[in-house]
Design a protein around this motif. Structure first.
Motif, PDB file in Angstrom:
ATOM      1  N   GLN A 216       0.833  -1.207   0.000  1.00  0.00           N
ATOM      2  CA  GLN A 216       0.000   0.000   0.000  1.00  0.00           C
ATOM      3  C   GLN A 216       0.868   1.256   0.000  1.00  0.00           C
ATOM      4  O   GLN A 216       0.616   2.209  -0.753  1.00  0.00           O
ATOM      5  N   ALA A 217       1.915   1.267   0.821  1.00  0.00           N
ATOM      6  CA  ALA A 217       2.799   2.428   0.904  1.00  0.00           C
ATOM      7  C   ALA A 217       3.529   2.654  -0.416  1.00  0.00           C
ATOM      8  O   ALA A 217       3.726   3.800  -0.843  1.00  0.00           O
ATOM      9  N   GLY A 218       3.929   1.560  -1.079  1.00  0.00           N
ATOM     10  CA  GLY A 218       4.615   1.695  -2.355  1.00  0.00           C
ATOM     11  C   GLY A 218       3.729   2.313  -3.422  1.00  0.00           C
ATOM     12  O   GLY A 218       4.151   3.226  -4.148  1.00  0.00           O
ATOM     13  N   LEU A 219       2.490   1.848  -3.502  1.00  0.00           N
ATOM     14  CA  LEU A 219       1.586   2.390  -4.519  1.00  0.00           C
ATOM     15  C   LEU A 219       1.207   3.833  -4.199  1.00  0.00           C
ATOM     16  O   LEU A 219       1.090   4.671  -5.100  1.00  0.00           O
ATOM     17  N   ARG A 220       1.040   4.147  -2.923  1.00  0.00           N
ATOM     18  CA  ARG A 220       0.745   5.533  -2.552  1.00  0.00           C
ATOM     19  C   ARG A 220       1.916   6.445  -2.894  1.00  0.00           C
ATOM     20  O   ARG A 220       1.715   7.598  -3.302  1.00  0.00           O
ATOM     21  N   ARG A 221       3.110   5.942  -2.747  1.00  0.00           N
ATOM     22  CA  ARG A 221       4.278   6.749  -3.108  1.00  0.00           C
ATOM     23  C   ARG A 221       4.275   7.042  -4.607  1.00  0.00           C
ATOM     24  O   ARG A 221       4.557   8.178  -5.036  1.00  0.00           O
ATOM     25  N   VAL A 222       3.955   6.045  -5.422  1.00  0.00           N
ATOM     26  CA  VAL A 222       3.875   6.249  -6.865  1.00  0.00           C
ATOM     27  C   VAL A 222       2.811   7.292  -7.187  1.00  0.00           C
ATOM     28  O   VAL A 222       3.025   8.197  -8.002  1.00  0.00           O
ATOM     29  N   ASN A 223       1.656   7.203  -6.535  1.00  0.00           N
ATOM     30  CA  ASN A 223       0.549   8.123  -6.797  1.00  0.00           C
ATOM     31  C   ASN A 223       0.818   9.528  -6.274  1.00  0.00           C
ATOM     32  O   ASN A 223       0.589  10.513  -6.985  1.00  0.00           O
ATOM     33  N   GLN A 224       1.292   9.644  -5.046  1.00  0.00           N
ATOM     34  CA  GLN A 224       1.348  10.935  -4.373  1.00  0.00           C
ATOM     35  C   GLN A 224       2.688  11.652  -4.520  1.00  0.00           C
ATOM     36  O   GLN A 224       2.722  12.883  -4.575  1.00  0.00           O
ATOM     37  N   VAL A 225       3.776  10.904  -4.570  1.00  0.00           N
ATOM     38  CA  VAL A 225       5.100  11.527  -4.695  1.00  0.00           C
ATOM     39  C   VAL A 225       5.489  11.652  -6.167  1.00  0.00           C
ATOM     40  O   VAL A 225       5.884  12.729  -6.631  1.00  0.00           O
TER      41      VAL A 225
END
Length: 302
Positions: A216-225
Motif C-alpha cells: 500500500q505504501a509503495g503504490l501511494r508513493r507512486v501516486n502521491q510523490v
C-alpha cells in the motif's frame, strides 16, 4: 468505460486494474512440470475463478482490463462475453502462453493474430491491448512492438523493469514509452525506486508475499510523490486456494505460486477499496491515443 473513483477527490490518482486470464496449469513456473499436450486433460478452473473476480469487481464498482488467452477464449467464449458485458476492457494475453523471446518474430505474429481473432469473435469488441506471457518482451525482442502495431494493436503492457529469474528488464524506463519508432506504446509494470534499484509494486505474486501495508505504501508513493498512476495485475488462479498442487515443480516455484492464496480475496477487496481503479484504456488514454478510423470500402478498393 469508467471504473469506480473514490473518495470523491478530483485530485486522486486513478490506477489501472488488470487481470491475466489463464489457468493454474499454464503458468511459466510449471512449464517443465506440466507438458503443454496435457492441458486439455487437466481440471479447468479458469471460468469459475474469473467469475469470482468479476463478482469482487462488481461489488467494489471497479472496471478493469482482462488480458485473456486466445486458448481460453476458444474454449470459454461465454466467459469472454460476460467480461465484456460487465463493462471491462478485453485485451490479449496471446494465444498459447508461449514466451515471446522463445518463439521468434513470425511465430509471435501468428500467435497474436490468432488470439485477437478469437477474442474479438467471442467478445464482439475490438481488442487493442496486449500483455506478453511472463513479461517476455524486452531487449531480446526488438521487433515485438512494431509487429504489434502492424497487427492492429495500440498498446503493450509487457515489460517489468525489475531483475527476476523468469523475467524482467531492469534497465527499461519505468513509465510509458515507445521502444520502437513504428511500434505501439509500452505501459510497463509499476515499480518503486529504493536502495538504488527498482522494486516491484505490481502483481499478485509480490502482493501475496509482502505485508499489505508495505505494498500500500509503495503504490501511494507512486501516486502521491511521483504523481503518476500505477498498474496492478493478478491471475484468476490466485483467488483459488483449492486448486491442484503440482508437487513435481521446483520448490521455489511452489512457494511463489501457493503462498498467500488463502488471503488473496480479502487483500484484493481491501486494495479495491483503498485506491481508485479503472481500465488500462481509460487510465492511459492520452498515451494510447484514439484508434485509426476505418477506411471507407471504396477507398480500400481503390
Amino acid at each position: 468505460m469508467q471504473g469506480r473513483i473514490t473518495p470523491a477527490d478530483a485530485g486522486e490518482t486513478i490506477n489501472a486494474m488488470s487481470v491475466d486470464v489463464e489457468d493454474w496449469f499454464q503458468v511459466q513456473a510449471f512449464a517443465e512440470a506440466i507438458p503443454r499436450e496435457e492441458w486439455d486433460w487437466l481440471s479447468c478452473r479458469v471460468e469459475a475463478n474469473t467469475e469470482l473476480v468479476l463478482e469482487r469487481f462488481a461489488e467494489a464498482g471497479v472496471r478493469g482490463t482482462f488480458f485473456t488467452l486466445g486458448w481460453v477464449a476458444q474454449r470459454h467464449p461465454a466467459l469472454v462475453r460476460r467480461i465484456v458485458a460487465a463493462g471491462h476492457e478485453l485485451a490479449s494475453h496471446g494465444h498459447g502462453h508461449e514466451r515471446v523471446d522463445s518463439i521468434g518474430a513470425e511465430a509471435f505474429r501468428a500467435d497474436i493474430r490468432r488470439a485477437r481473432r478469437l477474442l474479438e469473435d467471442a467478445g464482439g469488441v475490438a481488442v487493442h491491448g496486449y500483455r506478453a506471457p511472463t513479461f517476455s518482451i524486452g531487449p531480446h525482442t526488438p521487433w515485438a512492438h512494431a509487429i504489434l502495431a502492424e497487427e492492429g494493436y495500440r498498446y503493450s503492457s509487457s515489460v517489468f523493469p525489475v531483475k527476476h529469474d523468469l523475467y524482467g528488464a531492469p534497465d527499461a524506463p519505468r513509465g510509458p514509452h515507445r521502444p520502437h519508432p513504428d511500434g505501439v506504446v509500452e505501459l510497463p509494470m509499476t515499480t518503486v525506486r529504493a536502495f538504488g534499484r527498482s522494486l516491484p509494486c505490481s502483481g499478485g505474486g509480490w502482493f501475496r508475499l509482502v505485508p499489505y501495508r508495505l505494498f500500500q505504501a509503495g503504490l501511494r508513493r507512486v501516486n502521491q510523490v511521483e504523481r503518476r498512476p500505477g498498474i496492478f495485475y493478478f491471475h484468476p488462479w490466485e483467488v483459488d486456494p483449492e486448486q491442484p498442487r503440482v508437487w513435481q515443480a521446483r520448490r521455489l516455484s511452489r512457494f511463489r505460486h501457493y503462498t498467500g492464496l488463502d488471503s488473496m480475496v480479502p487483500r484484493l477487496d481491501r486494495l479495491l477499496r483503498d485506491f481508485a481503479w479503472a481500465s488500462m484504456a481509460d487510465v492511459f488514454a492520452a498515451e494510447i491515443g484514439e484508434p485509426e478510423p476505418a477506411l471507407p470500402q471504396t477507398a480500400m478498393a481503390g
